[in-house]
Scaffold this motif. Structure first.
Motif, PDB file in Angstrom:
ATOM      1  N   ILE A 226       0.842  -1.199   0.000  1.00  0.00           N
ATOM      2  CA  ILE A 226       0.000   0.000   0.000  1.00  0.00           C
ATOM      3  C   ILE A 226       0.882   1.256   0.000  1.00  0.00           C
ATOM      4  CG2 ILE A 226      -1.740   1.327   1.272  1.00  0.00           C
ATOM      5  CD1 ILE A 226      -2.867  -1.274   0.086  1.00  0.00           C
TER       6      ILE A 226
ATOM      7  N   THR B 112       1.566   4.034  -3.024  1.00  0.00           N
ATOM      8  CA  THR B 112       1.395   5.471  -2.801  1.00  0.00           C
ATOM      9  C   THR B 112       2.624   6.240  -3.268  1.00  0.00           C
ATOM     10  OG1 THR B 112      -0.070   5.052  -0.919  1.00  0.00           O
ATOM     11  CG2 THR B 112       0.938   7.240  -1.052  1.00  0.00           C
TER      12      THR B 112
ATOM     13  N   LYS C 297       3.008   5.993  -7.258  1.00  0.00           N
ATOM     14  CA  LYS C 297       2.018   6.790  -7.990  1.00  0.00           C
ATOM     15  C   LYS C 297       2.240   8.292  -7.809  1.00  0.00           C
ATOM     16  CE  LYS C 297      -1.034   5.033 -10.123  1.00  0.00           C
ATOM     17  NZ  LYS C 297      -1.117   4.625 -11.532  1.00  0.00           N
TER      18      LYS C 297
ATOM     19  N   ASP D 146     -12.196  -6.626   2.075  1.00  0.00           N
ATOM     20  CA  ASP D 146     -12.595  -5.310   1.584  1.00  0.00           C
ATOM     21  C   ASP D 146     -11.610  -4.220   1.985  1.00  0.00           C
ATOM     22  OD1 ASP D 146     -14.850  -6.390   0.419  1.00  0.00           O
ATOM     23  OD2 ASP D 146     -16.199  -5.799   2.039  1.00  0.00           O
ATOM     24  N   SER D 147     -11.115  -4.289   3.208  1.00  0.00           N
ATOM     25  CA  SER D 147     -10.192  -3.266   3.703  1.00  0.00           C
ATOM     26  C   SER D 147      -8.931  -3.183   2.842  1.00  0.00           C
ATOM     27  CB  SER D 147      -9.822  -3.567   5.155  1.00  0.00           C
ATOM     28  OG  SER D 147      -8.865  -2.644   5.617  1.00  0.00           O
TER      29      SER D 147
ATOM     30  N   PHE E 162      -9.906  -1.689  -0.702  1.00  0.00           N
ATOM     31  CA  PHE E 162     -10.158  -0.247  -0.661  1.00  0.00           C
ATOM     32  C   PHE E 162      -8.888   0.541  -0.370  1.00  0.00           C
ATOM     33  CE2 PHE E 162     -14.657  -1.609   0.463  1.00  0.00           C
ATOM     34  CZ  PHE E 162     -15.114  -1.451  -0.834  1.00  0.00           C
ATOM     35  N   SER E 163      -8.027   0.018   0.504  1.00  0.00           N
ATOM     36  CA  SER E 163      -6.756   0.688   0.803  1.00  0.00           C
ATOM     37  C   SER E 163      -5.864   0.742  -0.438  1.00  0.00           C
ATOM     38  CB  SER E 163      -6.013  -0.035   1.929  1.00  0.00           C
ATOM     39  OG  SER E 163      -6.716   0.077   3.133  1.00  0.00           O
TER      40      SER E 163
ATOM     41  N   LEU F 165      -6.822   0.618  -3.642  1.00  0.00           N
ATOM     42  CA  LEU F 165      -7.400   1.536  -4.625  1.00  0.00           C
ATOM     43  C   LEU F 165      -7.207   2.987  -4.195  1.00  0.00           C
ATOM     44  CD1 LEU F 165     -10.638  -0.449  -5.544  1.00  0.00           C
ATOM     45  CD2 LEU F 165      -8.494  -0.314  -6.846  1.00  0.00           C
ATOM     46  N   LYS F 166      -7.344   3.255  -2.909  1.00  0.00           N
ATOM     47  CA  LYS F 166      -7.125   4.609  -2.389  1.00  0.00           C
ATOM     48  C   LYS F 166      -5.671   5.043  -2.583  1.00  0.00           C
ATOM     49  CE  LYS F 166      -7.747   7.482   1.682  1.00  0.00           C
ATOM     50  NZ  LYS F 166      -8.097   7.536   3.093  1.00  0.00           N
ATOM     51  N   ALA F 167      -4.742   4.084  -2.497  1.00  0.00           N
ATOM     52  CA  ALA F 167      -3.312   4.378  -2.684  1.00  0.00           C
ATOM     53  C   ALA F 167      -2.965   4.653  -4.142  1.00  0.00           C
ATOM     54  CB  ALA F 167      -2.472   3.217  -2.154  1.00  0.00           C
ATOM     55  N   GLY F 168      -3.908   4.326  -5.039  1.00  0.00           N
ATOM     56  CA  GLY F 168      -3.668   4.593  -6.455  1.00  0.00           C
ATOM     57  C   GLY F 168      -3.535   3.373  -7.335  1.00  0.00           C
TER      58      GLY F 168
ATOM     59  N   TYR G   9      -6.627  -4.963  -9.068  1.00  0.00           N
ATOM     60  CA  TYR G   9      -6.471  -5.830  -7.904  1.00  0.00           C
ATOM     61  C   TYR G   9      -6.716  -7.265  -8.336  1.00  0.00           C
ATOM     62  CZ  TYR G   9      -6.551  -6.742  -2.859  1.00  0.00           C
ATOM     63  OH  TYR G   9      -6.253  -7.155  -1.577  1.00  0.00           O
TER      64      TYR G   9
END
Length: 140
Positions: free
Chosen positions: A68, A72, A75, A92-93, A96-97, A99-102, A106
């Motif tokens: 993660i 980050t 990106k 899920d965590s 989502f982590s 995807l949030k990191a860029g 997945y």
């Protein structure tokens, strides 16, 4: 004469056998080539910033710097480099982590070679990718 552009791939995976298998699978394609490997997140970031591959196959559970944080960092400096998470983490965590990191996609490590090639092609073309079984679960 071929007009297909060679796609460069970097492998960030701490398990040698998984890394070797992934390399062999990727290099079966005539337009994909592995340009680097790392077994921890810290050296992965350093090497990726140096060789600037088209696609990074990123494990989440890397030593030193996890996938993660590595995503980050990559990106932030190489926004056009595609990061495809390649992991056993199906919660899920984690998704989502990532995807949030860029992350651009997945994949679970149980993915077939055919679907992996599709995932790489999808993220290269600007589409997001989520393993089909995981996508169905998320949609439910």
């Amino acid at each position: 004469m071929s007009t297909t552009k060679m796609v460069t791939v970097f492998l960030a995976e701490d398990h040698m056998i998984s890394r070797m298998g992934l390399r062999m699978l990727i290099e079966q394609s005539s337009h994909l080539t592995v340009v680097g490997e790392a077994e921890d997140g810290e050296s992965a970031v350093e090497k990726i910033l140096e060789c600037q591959p088209n696609v990074v196959m990123m494990d989440l559970d890397l030593p030193k710097v996890n996938g993660i944080e590595a995503t980050t960092r990559i990106k932030a400096q190489l926004p056009n480099t595609k990061v495809l998470i390649f992991t056993t983490s199906d919660d899920d965590s984690s998704i989502f982590s990532a995807l949030k990191a860029g992350a651009d996609g997945y994949c679970l490590k149980t993915i077939s070679g055919e679907l992996l090639a599709m995932a790489i092609e999808s993220v290269l073309n600007g589409a997001a990718w989520l393993s089909p079984g995981r996508a169905n679960k998320a949609l439910r």
